[in-house]
Design a protein around this motif. Structure first.
Motif, PDB file in Angstrom:
ATOM      1  N   UNK A 138      37.340  44.418  38.950  1.00 11.58           N
ATOM      2  CA  UNK A 138      36.051  44.730  38.319  1.00 11.58           C
ATOM      3  C   UNK A 138      34.870  44.519  39.269  1.00 11.58           C
ATOM      4  N   UNK A 139      35.148  44.101  40.508  1.00 12.68           N
ATOM      5  CA  UNK A 139      34.094  43.971  41.512  1.00 12.68           C
ATOM      6  C   UNK A 139      34.129  45.089  42.555  1.00 12.68           C
ATOM      7  N   UNK A 140      35.103  45.967  42.447  1.00 12.44           N
ATOM      8  CA  UNK A 140      35.293  47.019  43.444  1.00 12.44           C
ATOM      9  C   UNK A 140      34.735  48.357  42.976  1.00 12.44           C
ATOM     10  N   UNK A 141      34.283  49.155  43.940  1.00 10.24           N
ATOM     11  CA  UNK A 141      33.824  50.527  43.663  1.00 10.24           C
ATOM     12  C   UNK A 141      32.754  50.557  42.574  1.00 10.24           C
ATOM     13  N   UNK A 142      31.769  49.696  42.713  1.00 15.30           N
ATOM     14  CA  UNK A 142      30.705  49.593  41.730  1.00 15.30           C
ATOM     15  C   UNK A 142      29.401  50.170  42.283  1.00 15.30           C
ATOM     16  N   UNK A 143      28.438  50.471  41.406  1.00 17.43           N
ATOM     17  CA  UNK A 143      27.200  51.124  41.867  1.00 17.43           C
ATOM     18  C   UNK A 143      26.422  50.333  42.907  1.00 17.43           C
ATOM     19  N   UNK A 144      26.585  49.023  42.927  1.00 16.40           N
ATOM     20  CA  UNK A 144      25.814  48.219  43.878  1.00 16.40           C
ATOM     21  C   UNK A 144      26.536  48.013  45.212  1.00 16.40           C
ATOM     22  N   UNK A 145      27.819  48.403  45.328  1.00 13.66           N
ATOM     23  CA  UNK A 145      28.513  48.172  46.588  1.00 13.66           C
ATOM     24  C   UNK A 145      29.315  49.363  47.092  1.00 13.66           C
ATOM     25  N   UNK A 146      29.124  50.526  46.475  1.00  4.58           N
ATOM     26  CA  UNK A 146      29.884  51.695  46.916  1.00  4.58           C
ATOM     27  C   UNK A 146      29.126  52.982  46.600  1.00  4.58           C
ATOM     28  N   UNK A 147      29.514  54.050  47.281  1.00  5.61           N
ATOM     29  CA  UNK A 147      28.994  55.382  47.006  1.00  5.61           C
ATOM     30  C   UNK A 147      30.171  56.359  47.046  1.00  5.61           C
ATOM     31  N   UNK A 148      30.361  57.087  45.968  1.00  2.00           N
ATOM     32  CA  UNK A 148      31.424  58.092  45.897  1.00  2.00           C
ATOM     33  C   UNK A 148      32.787  57.529  46.297  1.00  2.00           C
TER      34      UNK A 148
END
Length: 395
Positions: A138-148
Protein backbone atom coordinates in the motif's frame (compact mmCIF):
# COMPACT_ATOMS: atom_id res chain seq x y z
CA UNK A 1 7.30 2.47 27.79
CA UNK A 2 9.22 4.13 24.99
CA UNK A 3 12.64 5.23 26.22
CA UNK A 4 13.78 5.72 22.62
CA UNK A 5 11.14 8.43 22.24
CA UNK A 6 12.77 10.41 25.05
CA UNK A 7 16.15 10.06 23.35
CA UNK A 8 14.52 11.14 20.12
CA UNK A 9 13.36 14.43 21.63
CA UNK A 10 16.51 16.30 20.64
CA UNK A 11 16.40 14.92 17.12
CA UNK A 12 12.74 15.62 16.55
CA UNK A 13 12.98 19.08 18.04
CA UNK A 14 15.51 19.83 15.33
CA UNK A 15 13.29 18.13 12.79
CA UNK A 16 10.35 20.30 13.91
CA UNK A 17 7.87 18.21 11.95
CA UNK A 18 7.77 15.40 9.50
CA UNK A 19 6.39 17.67 6.89
CA UNK A 20 6.74 21.25 7.94
CA UNK A 21 5.28 23.83 5.64
CA UNK A 22 6.66 24.39 2.17
CA UNK A 23 6.96 28.05 1.46
CA UNK A 24 5.65 29.82 -1.59
CA UNK A 25 7.84 29.92 -4.64
CA UNK A 26 9.93 26.86 -3.76
CA UNK A 27 9.46 25.57 -7.27
CA UNK A 28 8.48 22.51 -9.21
CA UNK A 29 5.29 20.58 -9.52
CA UNK A 30 3.26 21.59 -12.54
CA UNK A 31 1.62 18.19 -12.72
CA UNK A 32 2.65 17.78 -16.36
CA UNK A 33 4.95 15.06 -17.65
CA UNK A 34 8.17 14.79 -15.63
CA UNK A 35 11.49 15.27 -17.47
CA UNK A 36 12.78 12.19 -19.24
CA UNK A 37 15.47 10.77 -16.98
CA UNK A 38 16.63 7.19 -17.21
CA UNK A 39 16.92 5.16 -14.01
CA UNK A 40 20.17 3.41 -13.17
CA UNK A 41 20.46 0.34 -15.39
CA UNK A 42 22.80 -1.78 -13.30
CA UNK A 43 24.66 -1.51 -10.04
CA UNK A 44 28.35 -0.75 -10.21
CA UNK A 45 31.04 -0.38 -7.60
CA UNK A 46 30.35 2.02 -4.76
CA UNK A 47 31.93 5.42 -5.20
CA UNK A 48 33.22 5.60 -1.63
CA UNK A 49 30.99 8.46 -0.49
CA UNK A 50 27.32 9.31 -0.01
CA UNK A 51 25.80 12.73 0.66
CA UNK A 52 22.32 12.52 2.17
CA UNK A 53 19.59 14.95 3.20
CA UNK A 54 17.50 13.31 5.90
CA UNK A 55 14.93 13.97 8.57
CA UNK A 56 16.53 13.89 12.02
CA UNK A 57 16.38 10.33 13.27
CA UNK A 58 16.46 8.68 9.84
CA UNK A 59 20.23 8.31 9.43
CA UNK A 60 21.69 7.88 12.92
CA UNK A 61 25.46 7.41 13.19
CA UNK A 62 25.85 7.24 16.98
CA UNK A 63 26.54 10.94 17.44
CA UNK A 64 23.18 11.55 19.18
CA UNK A 65 23.28 8.27 21.09
CA UNK A 66 26.18 5.78 20.84
CA UNK A 67 23.67 2.94 21.09
CA UNK A 68 21.73 4.18 18.05
CA UNK A 69 23.81 3.70 14.93
CA UNK A 70 22.91 2.06 11.65
CA UNK A 71 25.09 4.32 9.48
CA UNK A 72 28.49 3.05 10.69
CA UNK A 73 27.69 -0.60 9.88
CA UNK A 74 26.55 0.54 6.43
CA UNK A 75 29.82 2.39 5.89
CA UNK A 76 31.82 -0.69 6.88
CA UNK A 77 29.81 -2.98 4.62
CA UNK A 78 29.58 -0.72 1.57
CA UNK A 79 32.72 1.35 1.75
CA UNK A 80 30.53 4.44 1.28
CA UNK A 81 31.36 7.21 3.75
CA UNK A 82 28.06 8.89 4.67
CA UNK A 83 27.72 12.64 5.10
CA UNK A 84 24.37 13.66 6.57
CA UNK A 85 22.65 17.01 6.22
CA UNK A 86 19.58 17.31 8.44
CA UNK A 87 16.61 18.83 6.64
CA UNK A 88 14.39 20.72 9.05
CA UNK A 89 11.48 21.26 6.64
CA UNK A 90 10.35 19.90 3.31
CA UNK A 91 10.96 23.30 1.76
CA UNK A 92 14.57 23.26 2.95
CA UNK A 93 15.03 19.78 1.51
CA UNK A 94 13.72 20.90 -1.88
CA UNK A 95 16.12 23.83 -1.93
CA UNK A 96 19.08 21.67 -0.89
CA UNK A 97 18.33 19.06 -3.55
CA UNK A 98 18.19 21.81 -6.15
CA UNK A 99 21.87 22.55 -5.44
CA UNK A 100 22.96 19.25 -6.96
CA UNK A 101 25.33 18.60 -4.06
CA UNK A 102 23.43 15.66 -2.62
CA UNK A 103 22.88 12.09 -3.76
CA UNK A 104 19.52 11.51 -2.13
CA UNK A 105 16.84 12.68 0.25
CA UNK A 106 14.20 11.24 2.60
CA UNK A 107 11.36 13.23 1.06
CA UNK A 108 7.85 13.57 2.43
CA UNK A 109 4.75 13.79 0.29
CA UNK A 110 4.59 17.57 0.16
CA UNK A 111 8.07 17.63 -1.41
CA UNK A 112 8.21 14.55 -3.63
CA UNK A 113 6.20 15.84 -6.59
CA UNK A 114 8.01 19.15 -6.63
CA UNK A 115 11.32 17.31 -6.82
CA UNK A 116 9.99 14.89 -9.41
CA UNK A 117 8.46 17.38 -11.85
CA UNK A 118 11.38 19.78 -11.52
CA UNK A 119 13.74 17.02 -12.63
CA UNK A 120 15.68 17.06 -9.37
CA UNK A 121 15.21 13.35 -8.73
CA UNK A 122 15.52 10.33 -11.01
CA UNK A 123 13.20 7.39 -11.43
CA UNK A 124 14.30 4.36 -9.43
CA UNK A 125 15.08 0.91 -10.80
CA UNK A 126 13.44 -1.07 -8.01
CA UNK A 127 14.96 -4.33 -9.29
CA UNK A 128 18.30 -3.01 -8.00
CA UNK A 129 16.85 -2.73 -4.47
CA UNK A 130 16.11 -6.33 -3.38
CA UNK A 131 14.39 -5.27 -0.14
CA UNK A 132 11.81 -3.31 -2.14
CA UNK A 133 9.96 -6.57 -2.87
CA UNK A 134 8.75 -6.97 0.72
CA UNK A 135 7.86 -3.33 1.39
CA UNK A 136 4.14 -2.90 2.14
CA UNK A 137 2.21 -2.89 -1.11
CA UNK A 138 0.00 0.00 0.00
CA UNK A 139 3.07 2.28 -0.11
CA UNK A 140 4.05 1.44 -3.69
CA UNK A 141 3.01 3.08 -6.97
CA UNK A 142 1.18 5.92 -5.24
CA UNK A 143 0.49 9.48 -6.46
CA UNK A 144 3.17 10.95 -4.22
CA UNK A 145 6.00 8.59 -5.22
CA UNK A 146 5.33 7.42 -8.77
CA UNK A 147 4.17 8.48 -12.22
CA UNK A 148 2.50 6.06 -14.64
CA UNK A 149 3.69 3.04 -12.68
CA UNK A 150 7.30 4.23 -12.47
CA UNK A 151 8.55 4.54 -8.90
CA UNK A 152 10.60 7.61 -8.04
CA UNK A 153 11.81 6.35 -4.69
CA UNK A 154 11.81 3.63 -2.07
CA UNK A 155 9.27 3.94 0.80
CA UNK A 156 10.82 4.20 4.26
CA UNK A 157 8.13 4.69 6.91
CA UNK A 158 4.65 6.12 7.42
CA UNK A 159 2.06 7.25 9.90
CA UNK A 160 -1.38 8.77 10.41
CA UNK A 161 -2.47 12.14 11.78
CA UNK A 162 -4.81 11.00 14.52
CA UNK A 163 -7.33 12.69 16.80
CA UNK A 164 -6.09 12.80 20.41
CA UNK A 165 -8.01 13.90 23.49
CA UNK A 166 -7.64 14.10 27.26
CA UNK A 167 -10.05 11.43 28.53
CA UNK A 168 -10.68 13.27 31.82
CA UNK A 169 -11.87 16.40 30.00
CA UNK A 170 -13.33 15.09 26.76
CA UNK A 171 -15.76 12.52 28.11
CA UNK A 172 -17.81 11.65 25.03
CA UNK A 173 -15.07 9.62 23.25
CA UNK A 174 -15.28 11.44 19.89
CA UNK A 175 -14.94 9.44 16.69
CA UNK A 176 -15.20 12.30 14.19
CA UNK A 177 -13.07 15.26 13.15
CA UNK A 178 -16.20 17.28 13.88
CA UNK A 179 -14.91 17.38 17.46
CA UNK A 180 -12.22 19.89 16.42
CA UNK A 181 -14.22 21.63 13.72
CA UNK A 182 -17.98 22.06 14.17
CA UNK A 183 -17.86 21.17 17.90
CA UNK A 184 -14.60 22.97 18.68
CA UNK A 185 -16.45 25.57 20.76
CA UNK A 186 -16.91 22.97 23.51
CA UNK A 187 -13.20 23.19 24.17
CA UNK A 188 -12.62 26.84 23.28
CA UNK A 189 -9.01 27.87 23.72
CA UNK A 190 -7.86 24.28 24.28
CA UNK A 191 -8.03 22.91 20.75
CA UNK A 192 -4.73 22.30 18.97
CA UNK A 193 -3.91 21.76 15.30
CA UNK A 194 -0.90 21.04 13.12
CA UNK A 195 0.85 24.21 12.01
CA UNK A 196 1.25 23.86 8.24
CA UNK A 197 -0.63 24.75 5.06
CA UNK A 198 -0.94 21.00 4.43
CA UNK A 199 -3.37 20.95 7.39
CA UNK A 200 -5.92 22.45 5.01
CA UNK A 201 -6.29 18.90 3.72
CA UNK A 202 -7.60 17.82 7.14
CA UNK A 203 -10.42 20.33 6.85
CA UNK A 204 -11.07 19.25 3.25
CA UNK A 205 -11.24 15.61 4.29
CA UNK A 206 -13.84 16.41 6.95
CA UNK A 207 -15.87 18.48 4.48
CA UNK A 208 -15.75 15.67 1.92
CA UNK A 209 -17.85 13.61 4.34
CA UNK A 210 -19.87 16.27 6.17
CA UNK A 211 -20.74 18.36 3.08
CA UNK A 212 -20.75 15.99 0.11
CA UNK A 213 -22.44 18.66 -2.00
CA UNK A 214 -19.03 20.36 -2.25
CA UNK A 215 -17.87 17.45 -4.37
CA UNK A 216 -14.48 16.97 -2.67
CA UNK A 217 -13.12 13.60 -3.75
CA UNK A 218 -9.48 14.05 -2.76
CA UNK A 219 -8.30 16.43 0.01
CA UNK A 220 -5.25 17.48 -2.05
CA UNK A 221 -7.23 18.13 -5.25
CA UNK A 222 -9.27 21.21 -4.40
CA UNK A 223 -10.87 23.66 -6.77
CA UNK A 224 -10.90 27.34 -5.74
CA UNK A 225 -14.43 26.96 -4.38
CA UNK A 226 -13.53 23.85 -2.40
CA UNK A 227 -10.39 25.49 -1.03
CA UNK A 228 -12.43 28.49 0.09
CA UNK A 229 -14.84 26.19 1.93
CA UNK A 230 -11.94 24.53 3.76
CA UNK A 231 -10.47 27.92 4.61
CA UNK A 232 -13.77 29.15 6.07
CA UNK A 233 -13.95 26.05 8.25
CA UNK A 234 -10.39 26.62 9.45
CA UNK A 235 -11.03 30.31 10.16
CA UNK A 236 -13.95 29.30 12.34
CA UNK A 237 -11.76 26.72 14.07
CA UNK A 238 -9.09 29.38 14.63
CA UNK A 239 -11.37 31.09 17.16
CA UNK A 240 -11.07 28.02 19.39
CA UNK A 241 -7.41 27.17 18.85
CA UNK A 242 -5.20 27.65 21.87
CA UNK A 243 -1.99 26.67 20.11
CA UNK A 244 -0.82 25.41 16.73
CA UNK A 245 2.05 22.94 16.92
CA UNK A 246 4.81 21.77 14.61
CA UNK A 247 7.39 20.74 17.22
CA UNK A 248 5.99 17.55 18.70
CA UNK A 249 7.47 18.30 22.14
CA UNK A 250 5.27 21.39 22.30
CA UNK A 251 2.13 19.32 21.95
CA UNK A 252 3.35 16.93 24.62
CA UNK A 253 3.84 19.87 26.98
CA UNK A 254 0.47 21.41 26.08
CA UNK A 255 -1.46 18.22 26.87
CA UNK A 256 0.51 17.58 30.04
CA UNK A 257 -0.12 21.12 31.29
CA UNK A 258 -3.79 21.05 30.28
CA UNK A 259 -3.56 24.00 27.89
CA UNK A 260 -4.61 21.59 25.11
CA UNK A 261 -7.21 18.86 25.55
CA UNK A 262 -8.06 17.82 21.98
CA UNK A 263 -6.52 18.01 18.53
CA UNK A 264 -4.56 16.37 15.75
CA UNK A 265 -1.55 14.27 16.76
CA UNK A 266 0.89 11.47 15.93
CA UNK A 267 0.89 8.15 17.75
CA UNK A 268 4.43 8.79 19.01
CA UNK A 269 3.16 11.90 20.85
CA UNK A 270 0.41 9.96 22.58
CA UNK A 271 2.90 7.25 23.55
CA UNK A 272 5.29 9.86 24.96
CA UNK A 273 2.53 11.40 27.09
CA UNK A 274 1.43 7.94 28.21
CA UNK A 275 4.95 6.94 29.20
CA UNK A 276 5.20 9.95 31.51
CA UNK A 277 1.81 9.18 33.10
CA UNK A 278 0.95 12.83 33.72
CA UNK A 279 -2.38 12.80 31.89
CA UNK A 280 -4.40 10.08 30.24
CA UNK A 281 -5.00 10.53 26.53
CA UNK A 282 -6.62 8.44 23.86
CA UNK A 283 -6.11 8.43 20.09
CA UNK A 284 -8.60 7.51 17.43
CA UNK A 285 -8.67 7.27 13.65
CA UNK A 286 -11.94 9.17 13.02
CA UNK A 287 -14.72 7.77 10.90
CA UNK A 288 -13.89 10.21 8.08
CA UNK A 289 -10.36 8.77 7.82
CA UNK A 290 -7.21 10.84 8.31
CA UNK A 291 -4.33 12.50 6.55
CA UNK A 292 -0.87 11.08 7.08
CA UNK A 293 2.64 10.80 5.71
CA UNK A 294 4.71 8.30 3.75
CA UNK A 295 8.39 9.18 3.43
CA UNK A 296 10.38 8.11 0.39
CA UNK A 297 14.11 7.86 -0.26
CA UNK A 298 14.71 9.55 -3.61
CA UNK A 299 17.84 9.62 -5.79
CA UNK A 300 19.14 12.91 -7.12
CA UNK A 301 19.16 13.19 -10.90
CA UNK A 302 22.61 14.75 -10.44
CA UNK A 303 23.90 12.16 -7.96
CA UNK A 304 27.69 11.89 -7.95
CA UNK A 305 27.44 8.62 -6.03
CA UNK A 306 24.39 6.78 -7.40
CA UNK A 307 25.68 3.29 -6.60
CA UNK A 308 26.21 4.19 -2.96
CA UNK A 309 22.71 5.69 -2.92
CA UNK A 310 21.17 2.47 -4.21
CA UNK A 311 23.13 0.51 -1.62
CA UNK A 312 21.81 2.86 1.06
CA UNK A 313 18.19 2.48 -0.08
CA UNK A 314 18.51 -1.28 0.16
CA UNK A 315 20.22 -1.04 3.55
CA UNK A 316 17.73 1.34 5.17
CA UNK A 317 14.81 -0.84 4.03
CA UNK A 318 16.38 -4.10 5.19
CA UNK A 319 14.25 -5.66 7.94
CA UNK A 320 16.55 -5.12 10.91
CA UNK A 321 17.65 -1.60 9.99
CA UNK A 322 14.18 -0.42 8.99
CA UNK A 323 12.93 -1.69 12.36
CA UNK A 324 15.62 0.31 14.17
CA UNK A 325 14.91 3.49 12.24
CA UNK A 326 11.13 3.29 12.55
CA UNK A 327 11.17 2.48 16.25
CA UNK A 328 13.68 5.21 17.04
CA UNK A 329 11.72 7.76 15.07
CA UNK A 330 8.24 6.67 16.11
CA UNK A 331 6.44 5.58 12.93
CA UNK A 332 5.36 2.44 11.11
CA UNK A 333 8.16 0.74 9.17
CA UNK A 334 7.71 0.44 5.42
CA UNK A 335 9.35 -2.98 5.40
CA UNK A 336 6.89 -5.75 6.29
CA UNK A 337 9.65 -7.99 7.67
CA UNK A 338 10.83 -5.26 10.05
CA UNK A 339 8.21 -6.28 12.58
CA UNK A 340 10.28 -9.34 13.46
CA UNK A 341 13.08 -7.12 14.73
CA UNK A 342 11.44 -4.34 16.78
CA UNK A 343 12.53 -4.09 20.40
CA UNK A 344 8.93 -3.78 21.54
CA UNK A 345 7.20 -6.88 20.33
CA UNK A 346 3.84 -5.14 20.00
CA UNK A 347 5.34 -2.14 18.19
CA UNK A 348 3.91 -2.96 14.78
CA UNK A 349 0.49 -3.60 16.28
CA UNK A 350 0.53 -0.17 17.97
CA UNK A 351 1.50 1.53 14.70
CA UNK A 352 -0.68 -0.68 12.45
CA UNK A 353 2.44 -1.36 10.37
CA UNK A 354 0.99 -4.05 8.12
CA UNK A 355 -2.69 -3.25 8.61
CA UNK A 356 -3.97 -2.63 5.08
CA UNK A 357 -7.46 -1.72 6.28
CA UNK A 358 -6.04 0.95 8.59
CA UNK A 359 -3.67 2.25 5.90
CA UNK A 360 -6.52 2.48 3.39
CA UNK A 361 -8.19 5.11 5.57
CA UNK A 362 -5.19 7.43 5.34
CA UNK A 363 -4.89 10.16 2.72
CA UNK A 364 -1.12 10.57 2.53
CA UNK A 365 0.34 14.05 2.17
CA UNK A 366 0.68 14.93 -1.51
CA UNK A 367 1.70 18.27 -3.02
CA UNK A 368 -1.39 20.13 -4.32
CA UNK A 369 -1.00 21.19 -7.97
CA UNK A 370 -2.99 22.90 -10.70
CA UNK A 371 -3.11 19.55 -12.49
CA UNK A 372 -5.26 17.77 -9.91
CA UNK A 373 -3.26 15.00 -8.27
CA UNK A 374 -6.28 12.69 -8.36
CA UNK A 375 -6.45 13.02 -12.15
CA UNK A 376 -9.79 14.83 -12.11
CA UNK A 377 -8.71 17.80 -14.22
CA UNK A 378 -6.47 20.85 -14.42
CA UNK A 379 -8.51 23.29 -12.34
CA UNK A 380 -7.11 22.57 -8.88
CA UNK A 381 -5.35 24.97 -6.55
CA UNK A 382 -1.58 24.89 -6.08
CA UNK A 383 0.43 24.62 -2.91
CA UNK A 384 1.46 28.26 -3.24
CA UNK A 385 -2.23 29.16 -3.02
CA UNK A 386 -2.54 26.98 0.08
CA UNK A 387 0.39 28.83 1.66
CA UNK A 388 -1.35 32.16 1.06
CA UNK A 389 -4.61 30.88 2.51
CA UNK A 390 -2.87 29.45 5.56
CA UNK A 391 -1.37 32.84 6.32
CA UNK A 392 -4.85 34.35 6.10
CA UNK A 393 -6.24 31.70 8.45
CA UNK A 394 -3.63 32.31 11.13
CA UNK A 395 -3.79 36.08 10.69
Amino acid sequence: MRSHVIRLGLALTACVALVASCSSGSGGGTGEEPPKIEPLGALGAGEGQLNLIAWAGYAENGSNDPAVDWVTPFEKQSGCKVNIKIGNTSDEMVQLMRSGQYDGVSASGDATLRLLYAGDVAPVNTSLVPNYETISGFLKDKPWNSVDGQMYGIPHGWGANLLMYNVDVVRDAPNSWGAVFTDAGKYAGKVTAYDSPIYIADAALYLSKSKPELGIKDPYSLTAEQLDAAVELLKAQRENIGEYWSDYTKEVQAFESGTSVIGTTWQVIANTIGSENKVQVNTVLPKEGATGWSDTWMVSSKAAHPNCMYEWMNWITSPQVNAQAAEYFGEAPGQTKACEFTTEKDYCDIYHATDQEFAAQIHYWTTPQKQCVDGSGDNCTTYDEWVDKWQQIKG
